[in-house]
Scaffold this active site. Sequence first.
Site, short mmCIF file in Angstrom:
data_model
loop_
_atom_site.label_atom_id
_atom_site.label_comp_id
_atom_site.label_asym_id
_atom_site.label_seq_id
_atom_site.Cartn_x
_atom_site.Cartn_y
_atom_site.Cartn_z
N GLU A 320 0.90 -1.19 0.08
CA GLU A 320 0.04 -0.16 -0.02
C GLU A 320 1.00 1.32 0.04
OE1 GLU A 320 -2.29 0.61 3.58
OE2 GLU A 320 -0.93 -0.12 4.99
N LYS A 414 18.49 -14.37 -15.38
CA LYS A 414 19.01 -15.50 -14.36
C LYS A 414 18.16 -16.72 -14.80
CE LYS A 414 20.36 -12.16 -10.98
NZ LYS A 414 20.40 -11.27 -11.78
N SER A 455 17.81 -0.67 -9.22
CA SER A 455 16.45 -1.29 -9.03
C SER A 455 16.71 -1.93 -7.59
CB SER A 455 16.47 -2.28 -9.81
OG SER A 455 17.37 -3.36 -9.64
N SER A 456 15.54 -2.10 -7.05
CA SER A 456 15.67 -2.69 -5.52
C SER A 456 16.52 -3.87 -5.33
CB SER A 456 14.01 -2.93 -5.19
OG SER A 456 13.58 -4.07 -5.90
#
Length: 617
Positions: A320, A414, A455-456
């Site tokens: 959220e 990957k 990116s995370s």
Amino acid sequence: MKHFSSRPNSRILAIILHDIFAAILAWLAAYWLRFNLSLPPQYADDAFAALIWVLPLQAAVFWRFNLYRGIWRFASLPDLQRIVLAVGLTALLVPVILVLFQVDALVPRSVLLLDPLLLILIMGGSRLTYRIWKEQRLAALLRPNSKPVLVAGSGETADSLLRELAHSSVTLHAVGLLDDSLDQRGRLVQGIPVLGRLDEVTVWAEKMGVENIVLALPSAAHGVRRRITQICSDAGLNVMTVPPFEDLVSGKLAVSSLRRIELDDLLGRDPVQLDNSGLHDLLTDQTVLITGAGGSIGSELCRQIARFKPSCLVLLDQSELAMYAMEQELSQRFPDLRIVLAVGDIINAARVRQVMAEHRPTVVFHAAAYKHVPLMENSNAWEAVRNNVLGTQTVAAAAQECGVGKFVMISTDKAVNPTNVMGATKRLAEMACQAMQQPEGTRFISVRFGNVLGSSGSVIPKFQKQIAAGGPVTVTHPEITRYFMSIPEAAQLVLQAGLMGKGGEIFVLDMGEPVKIAELAKLMIQLSGEDEDSILIEYSGLRPGEKLYEELLADDESTLPTSHPKLRVAKARSADVNWQTECLTWMAHPGIRDETAVKRQLKIWVPEYKPDLNSLK
């Protein structure tokens, strides 16, 4: 509106006196040149006798042509044009006046030709000289804290940068330009000389006493930027850059909006050429659904797609907080865009079908996934299978049921010869999309690419934190290598692949040249202004499931070119549809699976999967 006053102030009076002196000098110099630098006395008398008539005429014409409204510091081409027109008119009127008033003086015809040329040269040259002196040579005096810089580049961007540096409050002043073009060597741009080649930056920095370099090369190849930055970093020089070319063209940022050079500037690549017409047909006035919309790739897809003005953008994510952040950003940047926030888990089939049935998207971009390799490898393997495989199957089935036109699944390099759970599950997700492809109906497309900058799951945020903390920077292995591209480029190529896909393909993105992670760490340390003596690099060993080198294609695969230079189609091993029912039954089991059992089962369905053998004992 302010009108030009007929009463000259002190500044205007000084300019008038300057031009009167210039007119006298040009007239006498014309006589002097006419007689080969030795003016006979009798002609000297004629020159002064004619000058009494010529000078008032020229002064009146100059005033009439508003030569005294401009500010010399900002002298430019329009000012020169007014000077040429004014002098040209006087050149026509002088003979008329001399004849009309029967002036008793001998004026050679060559004087009538030389005088206007000399006058233009003196009046225009003095204004230009003053501007150069005012803007550049006094920069350090006018701004005591101003620092000298070298500018890499000598094109239009460099020209604009020099202008803006002279007029802005930026405490920098240019002392030289560098350019690889031999034609530019020794030339002046805004009065600043082109000193030498880009490779000579350290030599000229030492000669000019410079510690700062500005890259005025917004459209140059990233390899050129990387080369210059490496040279400057080795020499301890600070490197700054102008904004990207697209920001300059759009007017979002000015050339003088300088910033320190960043990793994207060096590892990014040439801009992606998009089929904007085709993407408008695919996205404009359509309903588009994005899963994992709060993630790094999903959020960038939202931004890219919003530019094409879909009728509705449906965001599906289980976070959220991420959804709220995207809603705030998109509402501000695209106020007319209709946004739907759907909070939910992709393995919740009822929720996914509800969202699909309610909004009826024509295109779905499936970016939701667990993608952190070490985290998914040991204690979370079963969750990785359910989220990455069952989640993809659930969203794909709902899309097929609701008549979605195209379903684009984000995969990974990957998935090629996977050595970890994450890669094996993404290969299974590709196979699920391949197995669901029918001759008619929803077209399923998968897109593989490597790491994206920032990116995370990228190592870059981790390195940034370690550098900020003073080190050490931890790299798993000296030889570990990865492919990198920027998030915007990855998202743009995903859109392009979605447009081109006919159904059942696995697109492979051109990831460029692989980058050693150790070299990446060194580059980030240099960009931070530190060196490897102050921030050490430590090698911690390969993590579970980690490969030294990533592949974009499996050994038994080949690729076919497409009409886009950065996209190829993988001819992957076809998926056996018989496994799908068994796999779905297995994944639907509510219990928790043993890690070893999960990996053994993945090995059966993905034969190229090569897990750690110790974990399967």
